[in-house]
Design a protein around this motif. Structure first.
Motif, PDB file in Angstrom:
ATOM      1  N   GLN A   1       2.763  18.102  -7.360  1.00 45.03           N
ATOM      2  CA  GLN A   1       3.862  17.583  -6.537  1.00 45.03           C
ATOM      3  C   GLN A   1       3.425  16.316  -5.810  1.00 45.03           C
ATOM      4  O   GLN A   1       2.301  16.225  -5.317  1.00 45.03           O
ATOM      5  CB  GLN A   1       4.283  18.608  -5.480  1.00 45.03           C
ATOM      6  N   TYR A   2       4.327  15.381  -5.758  1.00 44.43           N
ATOM      7  CA  TYR A   2       4.118  14.158  -4.983  1.00 44.43           C
ATOM      8  C   TYR A   2       5.176  14.146  -3.886  1.00 44.43           C
ATOM      9  O   TYR A   2       6.366  14.099  -4.165  1.00 44.43           O
ATOM     10  CB  TYR A   2       4.245  12.928  -5.878  1.00 44.43           C
ATOM     11  N   ARG A   3       4.692  14.230  -2.670  1.00 40.94           N
ATOM     12  CA  ARG A   3       5.622  14.358  -1.543  1.00 40.94           C
ATOM     13  C   ARG A   3       5.614  13.081  -0.701  1.00 40.94           C
ATOM     14  O   ARG A   3       4.541  12.593  -0.327  1.00 40.94           O
ATOM     15  CB  ARG A   3       5.230  15.556  -0.677  1.00 40.94           C
ATOM     16  N   TYR A   4       6.787  12.611  -0.419  1.00 40.70           N
ATOM     17  CA  TYR A   4       6.947  11.386   0.356  1.00 40.70           C
ATOM     18  C   TYR A   4       7.909  11.653   1.514  1.00 40.70           C
ATOM     19  O   TYR A   4       8.898  12.360   1.347  1.00 40.70           O
ATOM     20  CB  TYR A   4       7.555  10.264  -0.488  1.00 40.70           C
ATOM     21  N   LEU A   5       7.588  11.064   2.625  1.00 42.14           N
ATOM     22  CA  LEU A   5       8.523  11.113   3.748  1.00 42.14           C
ATOM     23  C   LEU A   5       8.507   9.753   4.441  1.00 42.14           C
ATOM     24  O   LEU A   5       7.475   9.309   4.956  1.00 42.14           O
ATOM     25  CB  LEU A   5       8.121  12.201   4.745  1.00 42.14           C
TER      26      LEU A   5
ATOM     27  N   PHE B   1      -1.070   6.805   7.615  1.00 42.61           N
ATOM     28  CA  PHE B   1      -1.729   5.584   8.073  1.00 42.61           C
ATOM     29  C   PHE B   1      -0.927   4.352   7.676  1.00 42.61           C
ATOM     30  O   PHE B   1      -1.429   3.233   7.693  1.00 42.61           O
ATOM     31  CB  PHE B   1      -3.150   5.506   7.498  1.00 42.61           C
ATOM     32  N   ARG B   2       0.302   4.596   7.268  1.00 43.29           N
ATOM     33  CA  ARG B   2       1.182   3.500   6.883  1.00 43.29           C
ATOM     34  C   ARG B   2       2.346   3.474   7.870  1.00 43.29           C
ATOM     35  O   ARG B   2       3.295   4.234   7.720  1.00 43.29           O
ATOM     36  CB  ARG B   2       1.709   3.695   5.464  1.00 43.29           C
ATOM     37  N   GLY B   3       2.232   2.642   8.839  1.00 45.42           N
ATOM     38  CA  GLY B   3       3.303   2.592   9.817  1.00 45.42           C
ATOM     39  C   GLY B   3       3.291   1.314  10.628  1.00 45.42           C
ATOM     40  O   GLY B   3       2.230   0.732  10.877  1.00 45.42           O
ATOM     41  N   VAL B   4       4.454   0.881  11.001  1.00 46.22           N
ATOM     42  CA  VAL B   4       4.578  -0.304  11.840  1.00 46.22           C
ATOM     43  C   VAL B   4       5.731  -0.067  12.821  1.00 46.22           C
ATOM     44  O   VAL B   4       6.716   0.583  12.486  1.00 46.22           O
ATOM     45  CB  VAL B   4       4.823  -1.575  10.993  1.00 46.22           C
ATOM     46  N   THR B   5       5.553  -0.567  14.034  1.00 44.24           N
ATOM     47  CA  THR B   5       6.579  -0.406  15.059  1.00 44.24           C
ATOM     48  C   THR B   5       6.853  -1.758  15.700  1.00 44.24           C
ATOM     49  O   THR B   5       5.919  -2.488  16.046  1.00 44.24           O
ATOM     50  CB  THR B   5       6.119   0.586  16.152  1.00 44.24           C
ATOM     51  N   PHE B   6       8.100  -2.062  15.826  1.00 45.64           N
ATOM     52  CA  PHE B   6       8.511  -3.271  16.530  1.00 45.64           C
ATOM     53  C   PHE B   6       9.452  -2.864  17.649  1.00 45.64           C
ATOM     54  O   PHE B   6      10.381  -2.088  17.433  1.00 45.64           O
ATOM     55  CB  PHE B   6       9.222  -4.238  15.577  1.00 45.64           C
ATOM     56  N   GLU B   7       9.171  -3.372  18.835  1.00 45.94           N
ATOM     57  CA  GLU B   7      10.057  -3.021  19.939  1.00 45.94           C
ATOM     58  C   GLU B   7      10.173  -4.167  20.937  1.00 45.94           C
ATOM     59  O   GLU B   7       9.306  -5.046  21.010  1.00 45.94           O
ATOM     60  CB  GLU B   7       9.584  -1.750  20.643  1.00 45.94           C
TER      61      GLU B   7
ATOM     62  N   CYS C   1       0.833  -1.199   0.000  1.00 40.26           N
ATOM     63  CA  CYS C   1       0.000   0.000   0.000  1.00 40.26           C
ATOM     64  C   CYS C   1       0.870   1.251   0.000  1.00 40.26           C
ATOM     65  O   CYS C   1       0.435   2.309   0.403  1.00 40.26           O
ATOM     66  CB  CYS C   1      -0.949   0.016   1.195  1.00 40.26           C
ATOM     67  N   TYR C   2       2.092   1.096  -0.468  1.00 44.83           N
ATOM     68  CA  TYR C   2       2.978   2.244  -0.544  1.00 44.83           C
ATOM     69  C   TYR C   2       2.373   3.267  -1.504  1.00 44.83           C
ATOM     70  O   TYR C   2       1.859   2.909  -2.550  1.00 44.83           O
ATOM     71  CB  TYR C   2       4.362   1.822  -1.029  1.00 44.83           C
ATOM     72  N   PRO C   3       2.391   4.543  -1.137  1.00 46.38           N
ATOM     73  CA  PRO C   3       1.705   5.544  -1.949  1.00 46.38           C
ATOM     74  C   PRO C   3       2.248   5.633  -3.357  1.00 46.38           C
ATOM     75  O   PRO C   3       3.426   5.379  -3.605  1.00 46.38           O
ATOM     76  CB  PRO C   3       1.959   6.841  -1.183  1.00 46.38           C
TER      77      PRO C   3
ATOM     78  N   TYR D   1       2.631  10.718   2.974  1.00 48.65           N
ATOM     79  CA  TYR D   1       2.482  10.972   1.534  1.00 48.65           C
ATOM     80  C   TYR D   1       1.407  12.023   1.306  1.00 48.65           C
ATOM     81  O   TYR D   1       0.386  12.034   2.008  1.00 48.65           O
ATOM     82  CB  TYR D   1       2.089   9.686   0.807  1.00 48.65           C
ATOM     83  N   GLU D   2       1.651  12.861   0.327  1.00 51.88           N
ATOM     84  CA  GLU D   2       0.628  13.834  -0.050  1.00 51.88           C
ATOM     85  C   GLU D   2       0.829  14.250  -1.499  1.00 51.88           C
ATOM     86  O   GLU D   2       1.969  14.406  -1.951  1.00 51.88           O
ATOM     87  CB  GLU D   2       0.690  15.066   0.846  1.00 51.88           C
TER      88      GLU D   2
END
Lengths: 222, 196
Positions: B91-95, B45-51, A21-23, B72-73
Motif C-alpha cells: 500500500q502507498y498511503r498519501y495524505l 518532512f514535506r511542509g510549508v506554511t505561509f502566514e 520531493c513529492y513521495p 506518506y508511507e
C-alpha cells in the motif's frame, strides 16, 4: 501605505522544491501485485481429502485478442503443489470417470485487460462476497465475467495490461440443482500489472499463489 | 465554505496592508496523531506554511495562514482482513493537508527587539486529500473540512524587521462524510518579515 511582498522567486523555489520531493509510489511491476482470498466460514475445510483441478485455464481477454497460454501449465502446477502440501490428493479425469468424486473442485480463470484502473469509494475492498457461478454442462463454475468487475464502482482509464489469475474452490455436493448454481467455498486471486520477463512473471505467480495459501490457514483446518 | 475562504483571504490581506504587520514563511514538520497516525505513522518532512499577521493592538494580531503538508508511507506486502476476505499488497498511503485559516494571537511583552512568545490559534477550512494505492486500485477522499488549530510559539528578532519564528501547532480537522478524524502536530520553523 506600502505593501511589501515576499520575494516570489523564493516562494516558487520552495514550492517547486516541495513538489520535486513529492513521495513516489510503485516502481516495479511486482509492486502492483495484490493477493486476495475469501472463503465460506460455514464450510469444513478439514474434511477435504481429494480435489479435482482442471487441466486448462479459462481465459478472458479483450475482444479481438488471443489468449496467452504461456503460463497456464505453471499456474496449474503451482496450485497443485500448494494443495498437495496441504495433504490433499488430486484426482484426474480418469479417476472421475471411474466413479470417484472429489471433495472439492477447483477451476482457474485468467483475465487480461488493458486500460484498467479503478477509483474506489471507501472502503476500497470491492464488493466481494459469496458470488455464485452457473453450472455448465461441461465444466463446473465458469462465470460469465472475470475478476475485477465491480458493479457500482466507477473506473478510470490508463494504458497498460493488467492480469488476474483467480481460482474458485467448489463443493460438488453444495449445488443448487434447481437454479443451476454452484457456491464458492474458497477463492483466491492474484492481480497485477503485466511484465515482460518470463522468469519474473513466474516468480510473481509463485509468490502470489504461495501468499494466497499462507493467508488462508483455514484450508488446513486451523 | 466560500464565505470562510473569503473571510480568511480578507484577513490575510488585512494583515499585509496594515502598518503593524508581518508575514512569515516556515518549513513545517508534522506528526500524525490518533487516527491520522494509525493511517500514516511516519512524520511529514514535506511542509510549508505561509502566514500574515496584522496587529490590532500592541499584543494582539489577526491574520491568515496557508499550509501544505504531505504525509506518506509505504506498507510493503501488508495484509488486511475484513470478515472472510483477506487482501495482501503493498500500500502507498498519501495524505495532503491544506489548511486555510483565520488566526488570532496574543503576544507576551511589548518590546519588538526582544524575543516574544505568543499563543493563539486559527480556525477555518481544511482541504484534505487522502489517497491509498494498492495494486492497481486507488482510493481517494477529497473533501473540505472545518478545523481549528491552537498554537504556541516564539519570535526571535535577528535584525531590523526580521525574526526567526518557531511555532508548535495542533491541527484538528472535523470529520466529513465517511472520512476519518484528521489531527496532527506541526512544528514550524521559519522567517518573519515586518511589513513597514
Amino acid at each position: 501605505m506600502k505593501l511589501k511582498v515576499i520575494n516570489p522567486v523564493m516562494i516558487m523555489a520552495i514550492l517547486i522544491g516541495l513538489v520535486s520531493c513529492y513521495p513516489g509510489g510503485a516502481e516495479y511491476y511486482s509492486d502492483t501485485d495484490v493477493v486476495l482470498t475469501s472463503y465460506n466460514d460455514q464450510f469444513n475445510f478439514s474434511e477435504i481429502q481429494t480435489y479435482y483441478l482442471a487441466d486448462s485455464i479459462r481465459h478472458v481477454v479483450d475482444e479481438g485478442k488471443e489468449p496467452d497460454r504461456t503460463f497456464d501449465g505453471y499456474i496449474i502446477s503451482e496450485l497443485e503443489r500448494n494443495l498437495n502440501t496441504l495433504g490433499f490428493q488430486r484426482l484426474d479425469t480418469n479417476d472421475i470417470n471411474a466413479g470417484q468424486q472429489p471433495d472439492v473442485a477447483i477451476v482457474v480463470t485468467q483475465v487480461i485487460v488493458q486500460n484498467y484502473n479503478i477509483y474506489y469509494s471507501y472502503p476500497w475492498y470491492p464488493g466481494w462476497g459469496w458470488g455464485y457461478y452457473y453450472k455448465d454442462s461441461q465444466y463446473w463454475g465458469y462465470p460469465g465475467y472475470g475478476w475485477g468487475y465491480y458493479p457500482g464502482y466507477p473506473t478510470y482509464v490508463s494504458s497498460y495490461e493488467v492480469g488476474t489469475v483467480q481460482w474458485q474452490m467448489f463443493d460438488p455436493d453444495n449445488v443448487d440443482e434447481d437454479n443451476q448454481v454452484i457456491y464458492v467455498e474458497w477463492m483466491g486471486a492474484i492481480n497485477g500489472v503485466l511484465g515482460t520477463s518470463k522468469t519474473g512473471t513466474e516468480g510473481r505467480i509463485t509468490d502470489g499463489i504461495d501468499q494466497a495459501f499462507l493467508q488462508s490457514p483455514y484450508l488446513s483446518g486451523k | 465554505m466560500k464565505q470562510i475562504f473569503f473571510t480568511i483571504c480578507i484577513s490575510l490581506l488585512f494583515s499585509l496592508v496594515n502598518g503593524q504587520s508581518f508575514y512569515s514563511l516556515d518549513y513545517t514538520i508534522s506528526f500524525g496523531n490518533d487516527e491520522t497516525a494509525d493511517y500514516i505513522q511516519s512524520p511529514s518532512f514535506r511542509g510549508v506554511t505561509f502566514e500574515g499577521r496584522g496587529f490590532v493592538s500592541d499584543n494582539v494580531s489577526l491574520g491568515g495562514l496557508f499550509t501544505w503538508s504531505t504525509f506518506y508511507e509505504e506498507l510493503a506486502g501488508a495484509t488486511f482482513s475484513e470478515d472472510n476476505l483477506t487482501l495482501t499488497g503493498t500500500q502507498y498511503r498519501y495524505l495532503n493537508a491544506f489548511p486555510i485559516l483565520f488566526q488570532a494571537h496574543y503576544y507576551l511583552g511589548d518590546d519588538e527587539y526582544e524575543p516574544r512568545a505568543f499563543l493563539g490559534g486559527g480556525a477555518g477550512a481544511y482541504k484534505m486529500v487522502q489517497r491509498t494505492n494498492v495494486g492497481i486500485l486507488s482510493l481517494e477522499h477529497n473533501n473540505w473540512h472545518f478545523g481549528f488549530s491552537p498554537e504556541v510559539g516564539i519570535m526571535f528578532p535577528v535584525s531590523m524587521g526580521t525574526s526567526i519564528i518557531v511555532g508548535f501547532r495542533y491541527h484538528y480537522v472535523v470529520k466529513a462524510k465517511d472520512t476519518m478524524n484528521f489531527s496532527w502536530f506541526a512544528l514550524n520553523l521559519g522567517l518573519a518579515w515586518d511589513n513597514y
